[in-house]
Motif scaffolding. Structure first.
Motif, PDB file in Angstrom:
ATOM      1  N   TRP A 323       0.757  -1.249   0.091  1.00 38.20           N
ATOM      2  CA  TRP A 323       0.000   0.125   0.026  1.00 38.20           C
ATOM      3  C   TRP A 323       0.930   1.346  -0.008  1.00 38.20           C
ATOM      4  O   TRP A 323       0.642   2.153  -0.758  1.00 38.20           O
ATOM      5  N   CYS A 324       1.897   1.269   0.615  1.00 44.28           N
ATOM      6  CA  CYS A 324       2.676   2.378   0.665  1.00 44.28           C
ATOM      7  C   CYS A 324       3.351   2.742  -0.816  1.00 44.28           C
ATOM      8  O   CYS A 324       3.674   3.747  -1.118  1.00 44.28           O
ATOM      9  N   ASP A 348       4.308  12.858 -14.082  1.00 40.69           N
ATOM     10  CA  ASP A 348       2.932  12.200 -14.541  1.00 40.69           C
ATOM     11  C   ASP A 348       2.825  10.737 -13.925  1.00 40.69           C
ATOM     12  O   ASP A 348       1.614  10.437 -13.845  1.00 40.69           O
ATOM     13  N   SER A 349       3.844  10.169 -13.586  1.00 44.14           N
ATOM     14  CA  SER A 349       3.644   8.713 -13.051  1.00 44.14           C
ATOM     15  C   SER A 349       3.666   8.417 -11.583  1.00 44.14           C
ATOM     16  O   SER A 349       3.590   7.492 -10.951  1.00 44.14           O
ATOM     17  N   THR A 350       3.644   9.779 -10.904  1.00 51.30           N
ATOM     18  CA  THR A 350       4.167   9.531  -9.458  1.00 51.30           C
ATOM     19  C   THR A 350       3.359  10.977  -8.762  1.00 51.30           C
ATOM     20  O   THR A 350       3.132  12.008  -9.313  1.00 51.30           O
ATOM     21  N   CYS A 351       2.836  10.405  -7.453  1.00 50.70           N
ATOM     22  CA  CYS A 351       2.336  11.305  -6.610  1.00 50.70           C
ATOM     23  C   CYS A 351       2.821  11.482  -5.116  1.00 50.70           C
ATOM     24  O   CYS A 351       3.347  10.223  -4.707  1.00 50.70           O
ATOM     25  N   ASN A 352       2.679  12.486  -4.473  1.00 53.57           N
ATOM     26  CA  ASN A 352       3.207  12.389  -2.951  1.00 53.57           C
ATOM     27  C   ASN A 352       2.032  12.290  -2.157  1.00 53.57           C
ATOM     28  O   ASN A 352       0.896  12.550  -2.445  1.00 53.57           O
ATOM     29  N   LEU A 406      -2.737  10.689   3.317  1.00 50.80           N
ATOM     30  CA  LEU A 406      -2.474   9.268   3.487  1.00 50.80           C
ATOM     31  C   LEU A 406      -3.863   8.553   2.979  1.00 50.80           C
ATOM     32  O   LEU A 406      -3.694   7.719   2.329  1.00 50.80           O
ATOM     33  N   PRO A 407      -5.076   8.908   3.858  1.00 55.84           N
ATOM     34  CA  PRO A 407      -6.329   8.016   3.531  1.00 55.84           C
ATOM     35  C   PRO A 407      -6.744   8.105   2.150  1.00 55.84           C
ATOM     36  O   PRO A 407      -7.386   7.097   1.445  1.00 55.84           O
ATOM     37  N   THR A 408      -6.697   9.437   1.413  1.00 56.17           N
ATOM     38  CA  THR A 408      -7.152   9.509   0.028  1.00 56.17           C
ATOM     39  C   THR A 408      -6.037   8.901  -0.764  1.00 56.17           C
ATOM     40  O   THR A 408      -6.704   8.271  -1.701  1.00 56.17           O
TER      41      THR A 408
END
Length: 434
Positions: A323-324, A348-352, A406-408
């Motif tokens: 999940w992380c 484009d392929s990654t989020c924080n 984190l929940p989103t």
């Protein structure tokens, strides 16, 4: 001048047009461009420490930014590149975004943001060992009734998960200045503390960094036997009537399969890798992990009891790991390779995920996934320092910088899987676009 020559008769460097460079784009004929110089890496690919497929993923392309980002010892690496040089690439205009990112990279280097704080890693390692020792002491002193068993398993779980994040740092050469010391530490942490292969991790993970979420290249999205990710692959599979799973329910069975990744699939993939390659060093460190585990816990839990304790811990660690790691990639664009510039490809392929004490610790600072992908050798305790400048650069060029709670982020994994499953179902059964 012959094909492998470096100079013209007048002594000038050979200038190679991009129209020619781009044709050398397969495993049997691979050229890459780094800092404006063209290298024929065809015969070097199998010797490349990061794996042949990593080099091959940039065949016929400009690999300047990925090379710069993943090598912190450029003078040393440059010695191996000299025999591969065949000429200079034809000059072409670089986009403003590329120039701006390279200026940002220079700022990172000049500001010592690649310099490590040794105390951060010392304390991190001490905490990992402390949790492992605590788990052993709880079982040996308090027995194996349900409460000490669960408490000890929790200690081992925390130790194993955090050791996973620590080996990631050594694997990226972001702790020591010496490549050799990083490699030795990586063998010790991932092998002796985790029971996995250092070389297996390198080949798999570096390829993911080079082309994240790129179909047929990134091993993390080669999941079609179980999951179809993004929008391109589900539509392609559905249109061609392909698929061996009920993908419209993949967001449901993701819950059931994610805890099995570490204790089953990765264990067998590791063993297959080291045996096939006859990688006796990695095999030794992996064996040392299991020798220590059964030597310490066998007298307390017995042979099978130790095995099932190990599987119990790995089961929950797999949830933690999956999940992380997937919250930063699955909900983002998954597509074929379009040779995007480094900055745009990563964003484009990654989020924080929003920074906080807990999120940083829980994810091993991979909640700063964007900064980590842009600067893979940067010590993770510096991600927060460079993040504002990355945000500013993204805003200037209209590139989306995604950061979530984190929940989103967890919920978006399931929403994305459900959406991809619907695309496949509609294309497969109804011939519709979603």
């Amino acid at each position: 001048m012959g094909k492998g020559g470096r100079k013209l008769e007048n002594g000038d460097s050979k200038v190679i047009p991009w129209s020619e460079i781009e044709t050398h784009n397969n495993r049997n004929d691979s050229w890459v461009v780094i800092l404006g110089r063209v290298y024929n890496v065809t015969n070097f690919m199998k010797k490349h420490p990061g794996g042949a497929r990593l080099l091959g993923s940039y065949a016929g392309q400009d690999a300047t930014d990925v090379w710069t980002g993943m090598h912190n010892d450029k003078d040393f690496v440059g010695k191996f590149m000299k025999p591969l040089y065949i000429g200079d690439a034809e000059q072409r205009d670089t986009i403003e975004l590329e120039n701006d990112f390279r200026e940002l990279r220079k700022h990172v280097e000049d500001s010592d943001l690649l310099r490590v704080n040794p105390m951060f890693y010392i304390l991190h390692l001490v905490s990992i060992l402390a949790f492992e020792v605590a788990g052993y002491l709880i079982l040996s002193r308090l027995g194996i009734s349900w409460f000490p068993y669960i408490t000890a398993a929790t200690c081992f779980l925390i130790s194993q998960a955090q050791a996973g994040w620590l080996q990631h740092d050594f694997g990226h050469l972001s702790v020591f200045n010496s490549r050799r010391l990083n490699h030795i530490a990586h063998h010790l942490i991932i092998g002796h503390l985790k029971g996995a292969s250092s070389h297996w991790w390198n080949f798999r993970h570096f390829l993911h960094h080079a082309k994240p979420n790129i179909i047929k290249i990134d091993p993390d999205v080669k999941t079609a036997n179980l999951f179809l990710l993004g929008e391109v692959m589900p539509k392609l599979f559905g249109t061609k009537k392909r698929g061996m799973m009920p993908y419209q329910y993949q967001h449901v069975y993701f819950f059931l399969l994610s805890p099995l990744l570490l204790p089953t699939y990765f264990v067998f993939e590791n063993l297959f890798f080291v045996v096939k390659r006859r990688d006796y060093v990695d095999l030794f460190f992996t064996a040392s992990f299991f020798f220590k585990l059964f030597s310490l816990l066998g007298p307390i839990l017995g042979g099978w009891g130790t095995f099932w304790f190990f599987m119990f811990v790995r089961f929950f660690e797999s949830y933690w790991f999956v999940w992380c790691t997937q919250m930063s990639h699955i909900p983002n664009e998954v597509d074929f390779d379009h040779a995007k510039d480094w900055f745009r490809l990563q964003l484009d392929s990654t989020c924080n995920v929003n920074p906080s004490w807990f999120n940083d610790w829980f994810s091993g600072h991979l909640n700063y996934q964007i900064e980590h992908h842009l600067f893979p050798t940067m010590p993770r305790h510096n991600f927060g320092k460079i993040a504002p400048l990355v945000i500013s650069l993204a805003k200037k060029h209209g590139v989306k910088y995604s950061c979530k709670s984190l929940p989103t982020a967890f919920a978006d994994i399931l929403r994305s899987l459900e959406h991809s499953g619907e695309i496949w179902y509609n294309a497969y059964y109804e011939g519709l676009d979603s």
